[in-house]
Design a protein around this motif. Structure first.
Motif, PDB file in Angstrom:
ATOM      1  N   UNK A  29       1.221  42.784  58.070  1.00 18.80           N
ATOM      2  CA  UNK A  29       0.772  42.517  56.698  1.00 18.80           C
ATOM      3  C   UNK A  29       0.327  41.069  56.525  1.00 18.80           C
ATOM      4  N   UNK A  30      -0.408  40.832  55.455  1.00 21.03           N
ATOM      5  CA  UNK A  30      -0.823  39.469  55.099  1.00 21.03           C
ATOM      6  C   UNK A  30       0.417  38.602  54.972  1.00 21.03           C
ATOM      7  N   UNK A  31       0.309  37.368  55.443  1.00 16.87           N
ATOM      8  CA  UNK A  31       1.419  36.430  55.366  1.00 16.87           C
ATOM      9  C   UNK A  31       2.281  36.395  56.618  1.00 16.87           C
ATOM     10  N   UNK A  32       2.150  37.383  57.466  1.00 16.22           N
ATOM     11  CA  UNK A  32       2.912  37.413  58.720  1.00 16.22           C
ATOM     12  C   UNK A  32       2.364  36.349  59.659  1.00 16.22           C
ATOM     13  N   UNK A  33       3.243  35.623  60.320  1.00 15.50           N
ATOM     14  CA  UNK A  33       2.849  34.645  61.315  1.00 15.50           C
ATOM     15  C   UNK A  33       3.378  35.093  62.664  1.00 15.50           C
ATOM     16  N   UNK A  34       2.495  35.181  63.627  1.00 20.00           N
ATOM     17  CA  UNK A  34       2.914  35.520  64.981  1.00 20.00           C
ATOM     18  C   UNK A  34       3.155  34.210  65.722  1.00 20.00           C
ATOM     19  N   UNK A  35       4.252  34.134  66.428  1.00 18.22           N
ATOM     20  CA  UNK A  35       4.656  32.905  67.108  1.00 18.22           C
ATOM     21  C   UNK A  35       3.611  32.515  68.156  1.00 18.22           C
ATOM     22  N   UNK A  36       3.199  31.250  68.114  1.00 15.33           N
ATOM     23  CA  UNK A  36       2.248  30.741  69.106  1.00 15.33           C
ATOM     24  C   UNK A  36       2.881  30.830  70.490  1.00 15.33           C
ATOM     25  N   UNK A  37       2.076  31.211  71.462  1.00 15.03           N
ATOM     26  CA  UNK A  37       2.611  31.339  72.815  1.00 15.03           C
ATOM     27  C   UNK A  37       1.485  31.195  73.832  1.00 15.03           C
TER      28      UNK A  37
END
Length: 121
Positions: A41-49
């Motif tokens: 959903x909007x607002x979700x942040x996926x961890x940088x990797x």
């Protein structure tokens, strides 16, 4: 997603454009080209990797095709023999696992093809 099989051999995976919520593997991790579905959903942040450099060895080229617009017919080949064909539209795709593919453009199409590399031929 569904598989095209010849006996017990998986030739291809066909992606129908539907996804489960979250980050889900769509193909087995043992394949040279792994495909992951992401639906958030909007607002979700996926961890940088980043993936650490590691020597990986494979004995075959694997490829996937995603259709962004238009309609294409993809032939699934077992060797030189046409085994099956699939009509793909925007948002759909196919991964060649143990097969070759041919593409016929039925309506003006924009696609992206992914291959494991390096690609040398």
């Amino acid at each position: 997603m569904r598989f095209i099989k010849k006996g017990d051999k998986i030739l291809a995976a066909v992606f129908d454009g539907t996804f489960e919520d979250g980050t889900k593997p769509l193909t087995e991790e043992s394949l040279p080209l792994q495909i992951i579905g992401l639906k958030h959903p909007a607002g979700k942040t996926l961890v940088a990797h980043a993936h650490r450099p590691e020597k990986r060895t494979t004995d075959k080229l694997s490829e996937a095709l995603m259709v962004f617009s238009g309609v294409v017919k993809v032939g699934i080949y077992d060797g030189k023999d046409l085994f099956a064909s699939e009509e793909l539209r925007a948002g759909q795709g196919v991964q060649a696992i143990n097969c070759g593919i041919g593409i016929e453009v039925l309506e003006d199409a924009t696609m992206m093809e992914f291959k494991n590399g390096p690609f040398v031929e």
